[in-house]
Design an enzyme around this catalytic site. Structure first.
Site, PDB file in Angstrom:
ATOM      1  N   LYS A  64      43.198  38.284  44.745  1.00  0.00           N
ATOM      2  CA  LYS A  64      44.043  39.185  43.965  1.00  0.00           C
ATOM      3  C   LYS A  64      45.278  39.587  44.762  1.00  0.00           C
ATOM      4  CE  LYS A  64      43.570  43.600  43.705  1.00  0.00           C
ATOM      5  NZ  LYS A  64      43.080  44.984  43.503  1.00  0.00           N
ATOM      6  N   ASP A 107      42.917  42.357  38.322  1.00  0.00           N
ATOM      7  CA  ASP A 107      42.483  43.664  38.808  1.00  0.00           C
ATOM      8  C   ASP A 107      41.580  44.298  37.749  1.00  0.00           C
ATOM      9  OD1 ASP A 107      44.175  44.463  36.797  1.00  0.00           O
ATOM     10  OD2 ASP A 107      45.312  45.890  38.026  1.00  0.00           O
TER      11      ASP A 107
END
Length: 361
Positions: free
Chosen positions: A220, A238
């Site tokens: 991420k 996320d």
């Protein structure tokens, strides 16, 4: 003699009709038909009369179950269960969405979110890949606003990877304390700063395989840096992105890596970075985790989860956040096209009190 079999068959036919309708109406109709055939043949067998007379007997038999059903208690008649079964079938059998239909709907959501959030952007303040990398690591388990209020002092004191790698850990901990988990985060950002100094000449690498080897950096974080500092497309999964991808039925997985792979198969690679920003903006401003503002959402016509949140327009508008609700955003230095207000600096810090290096852009 001829009336006795008729009464017997009428009672039997009534029982068959009730049993058949208690399951499925079609089956009940089929059993009644068979019962009528038996009634039609029985009088002929017993009385030996012509078929036309048997037909009249058959007609009498056909009426008998109706009289029996009329006397039955409520809920056991032939008609009531059939209606109930029909209603249940309609509600319990919605048309399933095909894979192609889902892909078309997903891409339309992306297009419409592009009109709703033409200014979508990363909500961390940064001026170069190093600042974005550190800020993204610090953003774990806290808000981007808290990070943006914390990093000015950090980068004013340690503007380069070499400076941060040589810092005193306790001093770094004190600077980033507001972001939470400050000891673990200090180890991560000092460790990645040392790795950048020792292995990459003080520069942030522009490859996924190099970024994920840095302390505290996962996929991420790597995609945030690649997409916003290097222009390399990436999907940032996320908590907001994961929640909305499931609500919109783009995926049923709760594993970020699997979600990333599934979404990558829905959208062209050129859309990945901006798609991430738009979905995250929607999740932060409108489609909240606990109480989505369904009544104020611009894409309800495309959302299979509509109704999970507040549907009243007036009440829903009060749930909107950031610029959609008339409040400041998360960045102290937002892009020029951002329609909302800049976020305030950290409490107790006057605007402009913390100056960044004069040579920085």
């Amino acid at each position: 003699m001829s009336n006795s079999p008729v009464r017997t068959q009428a009672k039997g036919a009534g029982r068959v009709s009730a049993e058949g309708n208690s399951a499925v109406g079609e089956h009940g109709a089929s059993k009644r038909s068979n019962g009528a055939n038996r009634d039609d043949s029985s009088p002929r067998a017993v009385t030996g009369k012509k078929p036309v007379t048997a037909g009249r007997k058959s007609g009498a038999v056909a009426k008998a179950p109706a009289r029996t059903s009329a006397k039955a208690p409520a809920g056991t008649s032939a008609k009531a269960p059939a209606k109930s079964a029909a209603k249940t079938t309609v509600k319990a059998s919605p048309k399933a969405e095909s894979r192609l239909g889902m892909v078309r709907r997903a891409r339309r959501i992306n297009r419409e979110l592009a009109e709703v959030f033409p200014y979508a952007h990363p909500e961390l303040d940064f001026r170069d890949p190093f600042e974005l990398l550190v800020a993204t690591v610090l953003s774990a388990q806290t808000t981007d606003l808290r990070v943006n209020q914390t990093t000015p002092a950090l980068f004013a004191r340690y503007p380069t990877p070499e400076d941060l790698a040589a810092a005193v850990p306790e001093e770094v901990e004190e600077l980033i304390r507001p972001t939470g988990f400050f000891r673990a985060k200090t180890r991560s950002i000092m460790g990645l700063a040392a790795a950048l100094r020792d292995e990459h000449g003080g520069e942030v690498p522009g490859r996924l395989e190099d970024l994920v080897k840095l302390p505290g950096v996962g996929r991420k974080t790597a995609f945030v840096v690649l997409g916003n500092a290097f222009g390399v497309p990436g999907i940032t999964v996320d908590t907001h992105f994961m929640r909305l991808a499931r609500r919109w039925r783009w995926t049923e997985s709760d594993d970020p890596v699997k979600i990333e792979a599934e979404i990558a198969g829905i959208f062209p690679k050129s859309d990945w970075t901006m798609l991430s920003h738009r979905v995250i903006f929607q999740g932060r401003r409108i489609c909240h985790a606990r109480r989505p503002a369904c009544g104020a959402c611009p894409i309800t016509h495309l959302c299979p989860a509509y109704g999970e949140g507040e549907t009243d327009p007036e009440k829903a508008r009060k749930l909107l956040k950031y610029e959609k609700g008339g409040y400041p955003g998360q960045r102290l230095n937002p892009p020029a096209d951002y329609p909302g207000r800049p976020a305030p600096p950290a409490p107790g810090v006057a605007p402009g009190a913390v100056q960044r290096p004069s040579g920085a852009e």
